[in-house]
Every structure is written in structure tokens, then in C-alpha cells.
Scaffold this active site. Structure first.
Site, mmCIF file in Angstrom:
data_model
loop_
_atom_site.group_PDB
_atom_site.id
_atom_site.type_symbol
_atom_site.label_atom_id
_atom_site.label_comp_id
_atom_site.label_asym_id
_atom_site.label_seq_id
_atom_site.Cartn_x
_atom_site.Cartn_y
_atom_site.Cartn_z
ATOM 1 N N GLU A 184 0.834 -1.212 0.000
ATOM 2 C CA GLU A 184 0.000 0.000 0.000
ATOM 3 C C GLU A 184 0.861 1.252 0.000
ATOM 4 O O GLU A 184 1.991 1.225 0.502
ATOM 5 C CB GLU A 184 -0.771 0.036 1.324
ATOM 6 C CG GLU A 184 -2.217 -0.342 1.261
ATOM 7 C CD GLU A 184 -3.117 0.769 0.767
ATOM 8 O OE1 GLU A 184 -2.839 1.352 -0.295
ATOM 9 O OE2 GLU A 184 -4.119 1.025 1.428
ATOM 10 N N ASP A 185 0.303 2.358 -0.481
ATOM 11 C CA ASP A 185 1.013 3.636 -0.382
ATOM 12 C C ASP A 185 0.923 4.226 1.020
ATOM 13 O O ASP A 185 1.919 4.602 1.626
ATOM 14 C CB ASP A 185 0.483 4.648 -1.418
ATOM 15 C CG ASP A 185 -1.043 4.799 -1.394
ATOM 16 O OD1 ASP A 185 -1.730 4.061 -0.661
ATOM 17 O OD2 ASP A 185 -1.549 5.663 -2.140
ATOM 18 N N ASP A 189 -4.267 5.458 6.263
ATOM 19 C CA ASP A 189 -4.772 6.696 6.865
ATOM 20 C C ASP A 189 -5.662 6.302 8.053
ATOM 21 O O ASP A 189 -5.161 6.082 9.158
ATOM 22 C CB ASP A 189 -5.520 7.478 5.770
ATOM 23 C CG ASP A 189 -5.999 8.835 6.200
ATOM 24 O OD1 ASP A 189 -5.807 9.196 7.365
ATOM 25 O OD2 ASP A 189 -6.582 9.559 5.375
ATOM 26 N N PHE A 202 -2.304 16.134 3.923
ATOM 27 C CA PHE A 202 -2.509 15.425 2.658
ATOM 28 C C PHE A 202 -1.209 15.432 1.876
ATOM 29 O O PHE A 202 -0.686 16.492 1.513
ATOM 30 C CB PHE A 202 -3.645 16.041 1.836
ATOM 31 C CG PHE A 202 -4.107 15.088 0.781
ATOM 32 C CD1 PHE A 202 -5.021 14.084 1.085
ATOM 33 C CD2 PHE A 202 -3.574 15.138 -0.506
ATOM 34 C CE1 PHE A 202 -5.414 13.153 0.126
ATOM 35 C CE2 PHE A 202 -3.962 14.211 -1.468
ATOM 36 C CZ PHE A 202 -4.887 13.224 -1.150
ATOM 37 N N ARG A 236 1.424 11.873 -9.108
ATOM 38 C CA ARG A 236 1.992 10.536 -8.928
ATOM 39 C C ARG A 236 3.426 10.483 -9.445
ATOM 40 O O ARG A 236 4.243 9.683 -8.989
ATOM 41 C CB ARG A 236 1.156 9.487 -9.678
ATOM 42 C CG ARG A 236 -0.232 9.242 -9.094
ATOM 43 C CD ARG A 236 -0.817 7.950 -9.676
ATOM 44 N NE ARG A 236 -2.253 7.880 -9.561
ATOM 45 C CZ ARG A 236 -2.922 7.474 -8.478
ATOM 46 N NH1 ARG A 236 -2.252 7.133 -7.404
ATOM 47 N NH2 ARG A 236 -4.235 7.419 -8.474
HETATM 48 P P1 IMP Z 1 -7.796 4.523 4.723
HETATM 49 O O1 IMP Z 1 -8.844 3.490 4.498
HETATM 50 O O2 IMP Z 1 -8.379 5.746 5.395
HETATM 51 O O3 IMP Z 1 -6.601 4.001 5.464
HETATM 52 O O4 IMP Z 1 -7.374 5.048 3.288
HETATM 53 C C1 IMP Z 1 -6.221 4.637 2.620
HETATM 54 C C2 IMP Z 1 -6.216 5.149 1.206
HETATM 55 O O5 IMP Z 1 -6.604 6.544 1.163
HETATM 56 C C3 IMP Z 1 -4.798 5.109 0.641
HETATM 57 O O6 IMP Z 1 -4.543 3.898 -0.013
HETATM 58 C C4 IMP Z 1 -4.794 6.303 -0.311
HETATM 59 O O7 IMP Z 1 -5.265 5.895 -1.577
HETATM 60 C C5 IMP Z 1 -5.770 7.272 0.282
HETATM 61 N N1 IMP Z 1 -5.079 8.338 1.073
HETATM 62 C C6 IMP Z 1 -5.206 8.577 2.385
HETATM 63 N N2 IMP Z 1 -4.451 9.635 2.771
HETATM 64 C C7 IMP Z 1 -3.818 10.079 1.655
HETATM 65 C C8 IMP Z 1 -2.870 11.147 1.395
HETATM 66 O O8 IMP Z 1 -2.437 11.909 2.287
HETATM 67 N N3 IMP Z 1 -2.461 11.274 0.118
HETATM 68 C C9 IMP Z 1 -2.887 10.463 -0.900
HETATM 69 N N4 IMP Z 1 -3.750 9.443 -0.698
HETATM 70 C C10 IMP Z 1 -4.220 9.256 0.569
#
Ligand code: IMP
Length: 236
Positions: free
Chosen positions: A149-150, A153, A203, A216
Site C-alpha cells: 500500500e502507499d 490513513d 494530505f 503521482r
Molecule cells: P484509509 O482506508 O483511510 O486508510 O485510506 C487509505 C487510502 O486513502 C490510501 O490507499 C490512499 O489511496 C488514500 N489516502 C489517504 N491519505 C492520503 C494522502 O495523504 N495522500 C494520498 N492518498 C491518501
């Protein structure tokens, strides 16, 4: 006197049950001026600051790969790259995993990989639903799976993916390698076993991470600014 443990004799399952190595913490006030590194001109007006330069990312990914290779030695790993954000991390992680595997002269396959997209829906149900597309994950029954994963959050997406895998797939093990982990009060408590950096609740973009599909291609990780949010708000 500390007990002597020959780590090569500890089983993979035991290694995976050890506490995770904590990510490198990027402080809330950390900022690197855009002028200190090469930033493509097309982004200069649309970033607040750099957070993690590309060289630091590469070095950290190499260490995360080493930790994974150590934990999973003796086993072929099934890597699932979570598109699109995880693509840059995945590419560098595989390169490093391949290097360690080849240097150590292993005879088994280091890893098998596939690409997936994950969509999560909160809906009205408290548990929510998740859909995983791009690969038939049911074929991973009995395999050692790592999602790449990137950024984690709130952690809700990966929590649901874990639930789905345990209920429908029954892999031998399932873990997550994330490049970044956000320090947010909205976190559901999910912690990836492998995390490169703990980042402030901002962000961030770059190294595969986007805002409306933009940024990206930036190789550093940076904080978007208000001008960037405005400029790219109507992109895909
Ligand atoms: P989660 O379910 O809230 O953990 O969301 C994770 C996904 O939200 C990641 O795989 C990203 O695609 C996106 N995401 C959350 N925060 C960021 C950010 O700061 N920049 C870019 N993408 C984000």
C-alpha cells in the site's frame, strides 16, 4: 544474562508474531524547502514543502524489504500491489527483495505478484463492504500474502481487506507493507506489520500518491498547497 537465540532456527510463524519494527517518524513540524532538492517546474507552485526526499524513500524501502525477506525466509511471498498509489513503492520493494534473494543464492521463488484495486464502502452497515478487483484472491488460499500500500490513513480499508481475506480466502498468513502511516485521530487502530514512515496528518502526494490523479510522477513525497488543491480540483 540474555538468552541466546539462533534466529535462523525460529520459524516464520514465530518471526511474524514478534512485535513489528516501528516506522521512522517524520515530525509534525518537518518541512524541507522545495528549493533544496530538484522539483519539476510543473509542480513548484503547487506544493507547500517536501516531506521525504526520494533518496531517503529509496533507502527506507530497501530496509523494509530486508525486514520482509528476513521474516519470510524459506517461503515464497504473494505480493498484491494496491493500485494505483502503491505502484512506486511496489516497484522499488520488488527490486530490493530480488536483490537480497539473489545475493543469498536461494533456490525457491522470492515472490509472485499481482495488482489489485480495492474499493471500500461504508454504506449504512457499521462493518461496511470491500471489493477487491483485478485478481482472483481466492486462489491465494494457503499462501503467504502481503498487500503493498502507499499509505494507511484511517486504516479502515485494510481492516476490511483483512476481514475479507480471513472470511473468504484463508491464506496461510496475511500482512500489509505500507510506505506511510498517517498519525490521525481518525485511525481505527489498524497497524501494518511493515511501515516505512509515520507521517503527520496532512494530505501528501508524490511517489505514486495522488490528488485527483495528479502528482503521482513526483519522486519525492511532498505536502500539497492550497493552490494545488484549487488548480487540480476538477481533474479526474
Ligand atoms: P484509509 O482506508 O483511510 O486508510 O485510506 C487509505 C487510502 O486513502 C490510501 O490507499 C490512499 O489511496 C488514500 N489516502 C489517504 N491519505 C492520503 C494522502 O495523504 N495522500 C494520498 N492518498 C491518501
Amino acid at each position: 544474562m540474555a538468552e541466546f537465540r539462533d534466529s535462523s532456527r525460529v520459524s516464520m510463524v514465530d518471526r511474524l508474531s514478534l512485535p513489528r519494527k516501528e516506522p521512522i517518524k517524520i515530525a509534525d513540524e518537518a518541512t524541507i524547502q522545495l528549493d533544496d532538492y530538484f522539483v519539476p517546474t510543473h509542480y513548484l507552485d503547487y506544493l507547500d514543502c517536501l516531506l521525504i526526499p526520494h533518496g531517503t524513500i529509496r533507502s527506507r524501502v530497501e530496509k523494509v524489504a530486508k525486514d520482509i525477506a528476513t521474516d519470510y525466509r524459506g517461503e515464497t511471498i504473494y505480493l498484491l500491489c494496491v493500485l494505483k498509489g502503491g505502484s512506486a513503492f511496489f516497484t522499488d520493494l520488488c527490486e530490493a527483495l530480488n536483490k537480497f534473494h539473489a545475493y543469498e543464492g536461494k533456490t525457491y521463488l522470492p515472490h509472485v505478484f499481482d495488482f489489485i484495486k480495492v474499493k471500500s464502502y461504508s454504506g449504512t452497515s457499521s462493518t461496511g463492504q470491500v471489493s477487491i478487483t483485478g485478481c482472483d484472491v481466492t486462489k491465494l488460499k494457503g499462501k503467504h500474502v502481503i498487500f503493498v500500500e502507499d499509505i494507511v490513513d484511517t486504516g479502515l480499508t485494510m481492516t476490511k481487506v483483512f476481514e475479507y481475506m480471513r472470511e473468504h480466502v484463508e491464506p496461510a498468513s496475511v500482512n500489509v507493507a505500507t510506505l506511510c502511516e498517517k498519525r490521525t485521530h481518525l485511525s481505527c487502530g489498524f497497524k501494518a506489520r511493515y511501515a516505512g514512515f509515520s507521517v503527520p496528518d496532512k494530505f501528501i502526494v508524490g511517489y505514486g500518491m495522488d490528488y485527483n490523479e495528479i502528482y503521482r510522477d513526483l519522486n519525492h513525497i511532498a505536502v500539497i498547497n492550497a493552490a494545488g488543491i484549487e488548480k487540480f480540483k476538477d481533474e479526474c
